[in-house]
Design a protein around this motif. Structure first.
Motif, mmCIF file in Angstrom:
data_model
loop_
_atom_site.group_PDB
_atom_site.id
_atom_site.type_symbol
_atom_site.label_atom_id
_atom_site.label_comp_id
_atom_site.label_asym_id
_atom_site.label_seq_id
_atom_site.Cartn_x
_atom_site.Cartn_y
_atom_site.Cartn_z
ATOM 1 N N PRO A 86 -62.723 4.398 -8.148
ATOM 2 C CA PRO A 86 -63.887 4.756 -7.319
ATOM 3 C C PRO A 86 -64.473 3.579 -6.546
ATOM 4 O O PRO A 86 -65.256 3.776 -5.623
ATOM 5 C CB PRO A 86 -64.912 5.273 -8.354
ATOM 6 N N LEU A 87 -64.118 2.361 -6.939
ATOM 7 C CA LEU A 87 -64.691 1.164 -6.302
ATOM 8 C C LEU A 87 -63.841 0.602 -5.168
ATOM 9 O O LEU A 87 -64.291 -0.287 -4.439
ATOM 10 C CB LEU A 87 -64.828 0.046 -7.347
ATOM 11 N N VAL A 88 -62.613 1.112 -5.045
ATOM 12 C CA VAL A 88 -61.655 0.427 -4.173
ATOM 13 C C VAL A 88 -62.147 0.299 -2.732
ATOM 14 O O VAL A 88 -62.032 -0.773 -2.117
ATOM 15 C CB VAL A 88 -60.284 1.137 -4.222
ATOM 16 N N GLY A 146 -66.736 -5.841 0.271
ATOM 17 C CA GLY A 146 -66.600 -7.074 -0.491
ATOM 18 C C GLY A 146 -67.215 -6.993 -1.875
ATOM 19 O O GLY A 146 -67.598 -8.010 -2.462
ATOM 20 N N THR A 147 -67.276 -5.793 -2.421
ATOM 21 C CA THR A 147 -67.832 -5.640 -3.774
ATOM 22 C C THR A 147 -66.924 -6.316 -4.796
ATOM 23 O O THR A 147 -65.711 -6.086 -4.816
ATOM 24 C CB THR A 147 -67.951 -4.144 -4.128
ATOM 25 N N MET A 188 -54.733 -4.062 -5.083
ATOM 26 C CA MET A 188 -54.064 -5.352 -5.255
ATOM 27 C C MET A 188 -55.044 -6.517 -5.287
ATOM 28 O O MET A 188 -54.786 -7.530 -5.941
ATOM 29 C CB MET A 188 -53.023 -5.569 -4.155
ATOM 30 N N ALA A 189 -56.171 -6.388 -4.581
ATOM 31 C CA ALA A 189 -57.169 -7.467 -4.615
ATOM 32 C C ALA A 189 -57.639 -7.685 -6.057
ATOM 33 O O ALA A 189 -57.789 -8.823 -6.512
ATOM 34 C CB ALA A 189 -58.351 -7.133 -3.708
ATOM 35 N N THR A 190 -57.834 -6.596 -6.774
ATOM 36 C CA THR A 190 -58.239 -6.725 -8.177
ATOM 37 C C THR A 190 -57.070 -7.225 -9.017
ATOM 38 O O THR A 190 -57.251 -8.020 -9.940
ATOM 39 C CB THR A 190 -58.778 -5.384 -8.696
ATOM 40 N N GLY A 191 -55.862 -6.767 -8.679
ATOM 41 C CA GLY A 191 -54.672 -7.294 -9.365
ATOM 42 C C GLY A 191 -54.574 -8.798 -9.203
ATOM 43 O O GLY A 191 -54.184 -9.517 -10.129
ATOM 44 N N ALA A 214 -58.904 -7.806 3.367
ATOM 45 C CA ALA A 214 -58.302 -7.260 2.141
ATOM 46 C C ALA A 214 -58.791 -7.912 0.842
ATOM 47 O O ALA A 214 -58.799 -7.288 -0.195
ATOM 48 C CB ALA A 214 -56.771 -7.309 2.181
ATOM 49 N N LEU A 215 -59.165 -9.195 0.912
ATOM 50 C CA LEU A 215 -59.494 -9.934 -0.305
ATOM 51 C C LEU A 215 -60.982 -10.256 -0.425
ATOM 52 O O LEU A 215 -61.363 -11.098 -1.240
ATOM 53 C CB LEU A 215 -58.695 -11.255 -0.329
#
Lengths: 65, 389
Positions: free
Chosen positions: B33-35, B42-43, B88-91, B209-210
């Motif tokens: 839900p945050l993606v 930028g969360t 992927m940013a979280t990955g 993206a990041l």
């Protein structure tokens, strides 16, 4: 513009951040970052940092192409 | 944020390998839900990163006596893969956290490991890695941005690292730099407390993206690093680099595997209604799937090898796999975009996000050009670290 002002303006130079490519134009300054138009790189405080990547002015090189 | 997941006492202190079903549920309930906010606003998904640690996702690279679960590098790659299938940013931040944990695990500073590693392994303490410039300076790609001077009881460090991720007040990160008067090939590696005096983090750039990865510029101004925070002194550093670098590079495959997997899913989803025209595209799902399966198998096999012996003679294999992984990300993301067609341009459509994420896999240190340079150099008979020549 008189000739004296023209000569002064042409002495302004542009500098590029070697890390992120942000360009600092001395003539335009960077008013959003507390640098009025006409501020020379040499006159910027040493603790100032690139607004794009945070490196200091030591990482700026002359944009001369 | 799903508070129930974070507050679940059964997950709060687990040292068992992350249960695949629980991990999937955590990702589906709290990360998915945050993606969009991570990508467009930028969360920073701090609560998720902590919950992931509480669920055991970071413990693979930590010795069991310090809070690890014995799952090895394989376990963190699998967790990173699973997270990256959604974001992927979280990955990438899972990589930051586990890379920092592994740098500590491979250090001989037992007191620091005992103090810090259990907290990083559990997600209580969030951690970054500022070794991009260190690695690139070791490989003669760029000058070191930091300089250290030996002083009584430690080092004083000066310079700026422009982009270090997964940071914040109360976080830590690992970096390394040359020391004045020491051998130019050697480095001092140390842990930085983000609240240290004479140290400042500044948020400057806006990233594609990041942006949600809390990537900040780190300014050191004669920052004192006590010996107690040192992971490897110069004399130990070459052996230390040999222990950390192969695993650091290999683990990044977790980001790529998850991203490629997600791209293949996007292609299959598009084929449900447009297979009649998508069949004319290159890099179709059925072509990429075996490449993904092969890359995943090779990654996990090498992860087991590195877990058993961090200095195993597989550096070239890892660099070639990592290069192929980055290139396959670009192919998969490009193809996913073409499969999705016009709707791939919608901000809520994952295809355009995957395209932006894919380039990160190919650009993050070691980037595609760096990998090709290193592979060529090693194949020409050089050692694995340029400065050791």
């Amino acid at each position: 513009m008189d000739s004296a002002n023209t000569a002064s303006t042409t002495e302004f130079r542009q500098w590029i951040c070697s890390t992120c490519g942000w360009v600092y134009d001395e003539a335009a300054g960077a008013p959003d970052h507390d640098l009025p138009p006409g501020t020379r790189l040499q006159d910027i405080p040493d603790d100032w940092y690139c607004p794009e990547c945070g490196v200091t002015k030591a990482d700026f090189t002359l944009l001369d192409f | 944020m799903n508070a129930a997941v974070i507050e679940n006492p059964a997950q709060a202190q687990t040292t068992r390998p992350a249960d695949a079903t629980a991990l999937s549920a955590l990702i589906a309930n709290t990360l998915a839900p945050l993606v969009l906010d991570i990508d467009t606003k930028g969360t920073y998904p701090e609560a998720f990163m902590r919950a992931l640690g509480a669920a055991g996702a970071y413990r693979g690279v930590v010795a069991p006596r310090l809070g690890g679960h014995g799952g090895g590098l394989r376990a963190v790659v699998e967790a990173m893969d699973e997270v990256s299938r959604t974001c992927m940013a979280t990955g990438f931040m899972v990589w930051c956290q586990t890379a920092a944990a592994r740098y500590l695990d491979q250090s001989s500073n037992e007191a620091l490991k005992t103090e810090v590693l259990p907290r990083i392994a559990s997600g209580e303490l969030l951690a970054g890695t500022g070794l991009s410039n260190t690695v690139k300076s070791c490989d003669a790609i760029e000058e070191s941005r930091l300089r250290a001077v030996r002083v009584d009881g430690g080092y004083k460090v000066t310079g700026v690292l422009p982009w270090v991720s997964n940071l914040g007040e109360g976080h830590v990160f690992v970096t390394g730099c040359p020391v004045e008067g020491e051998d130019a090939a050697q480095r001092v590696f140390f842990l930085v407390d983000c609240s240290a005096s004479d140290f400042r983090m500044v948020q400057c750039a806006t990233f594609v993206a990041l942006e949600g990865t809390r990537t900040l510029a780190c300014q050191f101004r004669d920052t004192f690093i006590a010996d107690a925070r040192v992971l490897a002194h110069p004399a130990e550093s070459l052996a230390y680099i040999r222990r950390i670098k192969p695993g650091m590079v290999l683990a990044q495959m977790g980001m790529g595997l998850g991203l490629i997997d997600a791209c293949i899913r996007l292609m299959r989803e598009a084929d449900r209604t447009h297979a009649h025209v998508n069949q004319w595209l290159d890099d179709r799902a059925d072509e990429l799937q075996p490449l993904l399966d092969g890359a995943r198998e090779a990654t996990l096999k090498l992860a087991d090898t590195i877990t058993a012996n961090p200095t195993a003679d597989v550096v070239l294999d890892i660099l070639k796999l990592r290069l192929a992984g980055g290139e396959l990300c670009l192919r998969a993301a490009s193809s996913a975009m073409l499969h999705q067609g016009a709707k791939g341009y919608l901000l809520r459509n994952a295809a355009q996000r995957r395209l932006r994420e894919a380039y990160f896999v190919a650009i993050v240190t070691p980037a595609t050009k760096h990998l090709r340079k290193e592979i060529a150099r090693i194949e020409a008979g050089a050692t694995a670290c340029a400065l050791e020549m």
